[in-house]
Design a protein around this motif. Structure first.
Motif, PDB file in Angstrom:
ATOM      1  N   HIS A  49      59.339  -1.901  59.518  1.00 34.59           N
ATOM      2  CA  HIS A  49      58.752  -0.755  58.828  1.00 34.59           C
ATOM      3  C   HIS A  49      57.711   0.020  59.632  1.00 34.59           C
ATOM      4  O   HIS A  49      57.757   1.247  59.669  1.00 34.59           O
ATOM      5  N   ALA A  50      56.762  -0.660  60.276  1.00 33.08           N
ATOM      6  CA  ALA A  50      55.679   0.024  60.991  1.00 33.08           C
ATOM      7  C   ALA A  50      56.118   0.306  62.425  1.00 33.08           C
ATOM      8  O   ALA A  50      55.925  -0.506  63.326  1.00 33.08           O
ATOM      9  N   HIS A  51      56.699   1.490  62.644  1.00 39.15           N
ATOM     10  CA  HIS A  51      57.290   1.822  63.938  1.00 39.15           C
ATOM     11  C   HIS A  51      56.267   1.871  65.062  1.00 39.15           C
ATOM     12  O   HIS A  51      56.608   1.630  66.220  1.00 39.15           O
ATOM     13  N   ALA A  52      55.044   2.222  64.744  1.00 37.23           N
ATOM     14  CA  ALA A  52      54.001   2.318  65.773  1.00 37.23           C
ATOM     15  C   ALA A  52      53.063   1.122  65.722  1.00 37.23           C
ATOM     16  O   ALA A  52      51.962   1.158  66.271  1.00 37.23           O
ATOM     17  N   GLY A  53      53.498   0.061  65.061  1.00 36.77           N
ATOM     18  CA  GLY A  53      52.643  -1.099  64.880  1.00 36.77           C
ATOM     19  C   GLY A  53      52.614  -2.018  66.079  1.00 36.77           C
ATOM     20  O   GLY A  53      53.023  -1.679  67.190  1.00 36.77           O
ATOM     21  N   LYS A  54      52.152  -3.213  65.826  1.00 33.81           N
ATOM     22  CA  LYS A  54      51.933  -4.231  66.850  1.00 33.81           C
ATOM     23  C   LYS A  54      52.923  -5.371  66.637  1.00 33.81           C
ATOM     24  O   LYS A  54      53.228  -5.733  65.500  1.00 33.81           O
ATOM     25  N   PHE A  55      53.404  -5.962  67.718  1.00 33.09           N
ATOM     26  CA  PHE A  55      54.460  -6.972  67.637  1.00 33.09           C
ATOM     27  C   PHE A  55      54.008  -8.258  66.962  1.00 33.09           C
ATOM     28  O   PHE A  55      54.688  -8.780  66.087  1.00 33.09           O
ATOM     29  N   GLU A  56      52.861  -8.778  67.342  1.00 36.72           N
ATOM     30  CA  GLU A  56      52.488 -10.129  66.934  1.00 36.72           C
ATOM     31  C   GLU A  56      51.192 -10.166  66.143  1.00 36.72           C
ATOM     32  O   GLU A  56      50.231  -9.471  66.462  1.00 36.72           O
ATOM     33  N   GLY A  57      51.182 -10.990  65.115  1.00 38.06           N
ATOM     34  CA  GLY A  57      49.969 -11.258  64.365  1.00 38.06           C
ATOM     35  C   GLY A  57      50.029 -12.670  63.820  1.00 38.06           C
ATOM     36  O   GLY A  57      51.008 -13.398  64.024  1.00 38.06           O
ATOM     37  N   ARG A  58      48.989 -13.062  63.111  1.00 45.48           N
ATOM     38  CA  ARG A  58      48.963 -14.398  62.519  1.00 45.48           C
ATOM     39  C   ARG A  58      48.330 -14.329  61.135  1.00 45.48           C
ATOM     40  O   ARG A  58      47.457 -13.507  60.884  1.00 45.48           O
ATOM     41  N   LEU A  59      48.795 -15.215  60.290  1.00 43.75           N
ATOM     42  CA  LEU A  59      48.216 -15.405  58.965  1.00 43.75           C
ATOM     43  C   LEU A  59      47.814 -16.869  58.905  1.00 43.75           C
ATOM     44  O   LEU A  59      48.634 -17.746  58.612  1.00 43.75           O
ATOM     45  N   GLY A  60      46.578 -17.160  59.272  1.00 42.54           N
ATOM     46  CA  GLY A  60      46.191 -18.547  59.480  1.00 42.54           C
ATOM     47  C   GLY A  60      46.955 -19.090  60.667  1.00 42.54           C
ATOM     48  O   GLY A  60      46.916 -18.527  61.764  1.00 42.54           O
ATOM     49  N   ASP A  61      47.705 -20.173  60.443  1.00 45.38           N
ATOM     50  CA  ASP A  61      48.505 -20.738  61.522  1.00 45.38           C
ATOM     51  C   ASP A  61      49.968 -20.303  61.454  1.00 45.38           C
ATOM     52  O   ASP A  61      50.810 -20.832  62.183  1.00 45.38           O
ATOM     53  N   VAL A  62      50.275 -19.337  60.597  1.00 44.55           N
ATOM     54  CA  VAL A  62      51.650 -18.850  60.465  1.00 44.55           C
ATOM     55  C   VAL A  62      51.850 -17.611  61.343  1.00 44.55           C
ATOM     56  O   VAL A  62      51.155 -16.607  61.151  1.00 44.55           O
ATOM     57  N   PRO A  63      52.781 -17.642  62.288  1.00 44.21           N
ATOM     58  CA  PRO A  63      53.034 -16.468  63.123  1.00 44.21           C
ATOM     59  C   PRO A  63      53.798 -15.396  62.352  1.00 44.21           C
ATOM     60  O   PRO A  63      54.742 -15.700  61.618  1.00 44.21           O
ATOM     61  N   VAL A  64      53.362 -14.149  62.522  1.00 39.26           N
ATOM     62  CA  VAL A  64      53.982 -13.008  61.855  1.00 39.26           C
ATOM     63  C   VAL A  64      54.378 -11.999  62.930  1.00 39.26           C
ATOM     64  O   VAL A  64      53.565 -11.663  63.800  1.00 39.26           O
ATOM     65  N   TYR A  65      55.622 -11.499  62.870  1.00 37.13           N
ATOM     66  CA  TYR A  65      56.114 -10.590  63.891  1.00 37.13           C
ATOM     67  C   TYR A  65      56.690  -9.324  63.266  1.00 37.13           C
ATOM     68  O   TYR A  65      57.459  -9.392  62.307  1.00 37.13           O
ATOM     69  N   ASN A  66      56.308  -8.197  63.839  1.00 36.14           N
ATOM     70  CA  ASN A  66      56.897  -6.908  63.489  1.00 36.14           C
ATOM     71  C   ASN A  66      58.052  -6.681  64.444  1.00 36.14           C
ATOM     72  O   ASN A  66      57.856  -6.383  65.626  1.00 36.14           O
ATOM     73  N   VAL A  67      59.280  -6.822  63.942  1.00 43.09           N
ATOM     74  CA  VAL A  67      60.464  -6.761  64.800  1.00 43.09           C
ATOM     75  C   VAL A  67      61.185  -5.420  64.706  1.00 43.09           C
ATOM     76  O   VAL A  67      62.364  -5.320  65.062  1.00 43.09           O
ATOM     77  N   ALA A  68      60.490  -4.378  64.214  1.00 43.58           N
ATOM     78  CA  ALA A  68      61.085  -3.041  64.262  1.00 43.58           C
ATOM     79  C   ALA A  68      61.482  -2.735  65.705  1.00 43.58           C
ATOM     80  O   ALA A  68      60.718  -3.006  66.642  1.00 43.58           O
ATOM     81  N   VAL A  69      62.666  -2.177  65.898  1.00 43.74           N
ATOM     82  CA  VAL A  69      63.145  -1.941  67.261  1.00 43.74           C
ATOM     83  C   VAL A  69      62.232  -0.982  68.017  1.00 43.74           C
ATOM     84  O   VAL A  69      62.163  -1.024  69.250  1.00 43.74           O
ATOM     85  N   HIS A  70      61.510  -0.132  67.294  1.00 45.58           N
ATOM     86  CA  HIS A  70      60.581   0.792  67.930  1.00 45.58           C
ATOM     87  C   HIS A  70      59.394   0.045  68.530  1.00 45.58           C
ATOM     88  O   HIS A  70      58.755   0.532  69.466  1.00 45.58           O
ATOM     89  N   VAL A  71      59.091  -1.125  67.981  1.00 46.07           N
ATOM     90  CA  VAL A  71      57.979  -1.944  68.465  1.00 46.07           C
ATOM     91  C   VAL A  71      58.426  -2.867  69.590  1.00 46.07           C
ATOM     92  O   VAL A  71      57.757  -2.984  70.621  1.00 46.07           O
ATOM     93  N   THR A  72      59.557  -3.529  69.396  1.00 47.12           N
ATOM     94  CA  THR A  72      60.023  -4.480  70.406  1.00 47.12           C
ATOM     95  C   THR A  72      60.592  -3.771  71.642  1.00 47.12           C
ATOM     96  O   THR A  72      60.600  -4.328  72.728  1.00 47.12           O
ATOM     97  N   GLY A  73      61.101  -2.553  71.444  1.00 44.53           N
ATOM     98  CA  GLY A  73      61.684  -1.819  72.566  1.00 44.53           C
ATOM     99  C   GLY A  73      63.022  -2.361  73.018  1.00 44.53           C
ATOM    100  O   GLY A  73      63.466  -2.084  74.137  1.00 44.53           O
ATOM    101  N   ARG A  74      63.704  -3.098  72.133  1.00 43.91           N
ATOM    102  CA  ARG A  74      65.001  -3.663  72.479  1.00 43.91           C
ATOM    103  C   ARG A  74      65.848  -3.785  71.217  1.00 43.91           C
ATOM    104  O   ARG A  74      65.334  -3.666  70.106  1.00 43.91           O
ATOM    105  N   ASP A  75      67.123  -4.034  71.390  1.00 43.53           N
ATOM    106  CA  ASP A  75      68.008  -4.124  70.230  1.00 43.53           C
ATOM    107  C   ASP A  75      67.671  -5.328  69.357  1.00 43.53           C
ATOM    108  O   ASP A  75      67.717  -5.245  68.133  1.00 43.53           O
ATOM    109  N   PHE A  76      67.372  -6.452  69.989  1.00 40.99           N
ATOM    110  CA  PHE A  76      66.988  -7.665  69.268  1.00 40.99           C
ATOM    111  C   PHE A  76      65.909  -8.387  70.064  1.00 40.99           C
ATOM    112  O   PHE A  76      65.912  -8.368  71.284  1.00 40.99           O
ATOM    113  N   TRP A  77      65.014  -9.041  69.339  1.00 44.62           N
ATOM    114  CA  TRP A  77      64.100  -9.974  69.969  1.00 44.62           C
ATOM    115  C   TRP A  77      64.598 -11.365  69.627  1.00 44.62           C
ATOM    116  O   TRP A  77      64.851 -11.674  68.467  1.00 44.62           O
ATOM    117  N   ILE A  78      64.776 -12.197  70.642  1.00 46.16           N
ATOM    118  CA  ILE A  78      65.267 -13.549  70.418  1.00 46.16           C
ATOM    119  C   ILE A  78      64.105 -14.530  70.472  1.00 46.16           C
ATOM    120  O   ILE A  78      63.393 -14.616  71.464  1.00 46.16           O
TER     121      ILE A  78
END
Length: 259
Positions: free
Chosen positions: A205-234
């Motif tokens: 959703h957030a095309h201009a957002g940031k790839f990685e964040g955390r919620l406590g010890d839970v990793p959270v990733y913004n995988v919008a293709v506009h953020v990752t810059g690739r078709d898929f992040w593996i």
């Protein structure tokens, strides 16, 4: 210990013009990934015909594909048709729902829903005022409750994934104008995640957002293709069966282009 390769992408915005690149991208990623997660905005304008483009790319694959819908997919109020098109192609479309399946010998649970708006600390929408505003608040409440229900259902799974479109934390939308943060997600979506602590959370959703964040010890990733810059992040997920399952997420600062 097992290592699963989970490919993730959000905001694909499929159209007829993107049919061939999409087909090639999915064909290539299926050679490496054990499963594919699609974080909403699968179509450009919410047309079922656009969903057919994505369905054609997914149909030949022999890896499980999970998806949630996004705001673009709801734009024309034809979201049920879009979901049906994708389900006929073998996609597990989750809407306030969960699913458990065995992938490469590992029991994987996925909780999926769109999420919704509401904002974060300092700019959160309250449950007060006009009926329409309170309906927005109530919609986000139901989305959050669905995440909690789903996480309870998949609590026994060795690997637990939450798949959303809207963001549950503000960290992964940083870079977007502050004035629209309330429309990019809600901190209330984070409450059940904090309580049940899944292994990884994916959203778009957030095309201009940031790839990685955390919620406590839970990793959270913004995988919008506009953020990752690739078709898929593996993501390489190492599942360790030692009492309680531990999951190490590799590739938080590096990834591989699949195109």
């Amino acid at each position: 210990m097992r290592t699963l390769k989970i490919a993730a992408a959000g905001d694909i915005h499929a159209t007829e013009a993107s049919a061939e690149p999409l087909r090639e991208a999915f064909e290539q990623v299926a050679l490496e990934a054990d499963a594919i997660m699609l974080a909403g905005d699968l179509t450009a304008d919410g047309e079922p015909e656009e969903a057919e483009v994505l369905a054609a790319a997914v149909r030949p694959l022999d890896v499980p594909v999970f998806a949630v819908l996004g705001n673009h997919d709801y734009h024309l109020d034809r979201q049920d048709e879009i979901a049906e098109v994708l389900q006929r192609a073998g996609v597990r479309v989750l809407n306030r729902d969960s699913a458990v399946c065995e992938i490469a010998g590992v029991e994987v649970g996925v909780v999926g829903t769109k999420g919704f708006v509401g904002g974060f600390a300092g700019s959160a929408l309250p449950d007060f005022g006009e009926r329409l505003l309170r309906e927005v608040y109530a919609e986000t409440t139901e989305e959050a409750r669905a995440i909690g229900r789903g996480l309870r259902r998949i609590g026994h799974a060795a690997l637990r994934i939450v798949l959303l479109h809207y963001a549950p934390i503000e960290e992964t939308i940083e870079g977007e104008p502050l004035g629209i943060h309330a429309f990019l997600g809600s901190s209330r979506l984070a409450n059940p995640i904090q309580e049940y602590r899944p292994d990884i959370v994916l959203h778009g959703h957030a095309h201009a957002g940031k790839f990685e964040g955390r919620l406590g010890d839970v990793p959270v990733y913004n995988v919008a293709v506009h953020v990752t810059g690739r078709d898929f992040w593996i993501f390489d997920l190492e599942v360790k069966q030692v009492g309680h399952t531990e999951v190490e997420v590799e590739g938080r600062t590096e990834g591989r282009t699949v195109a």
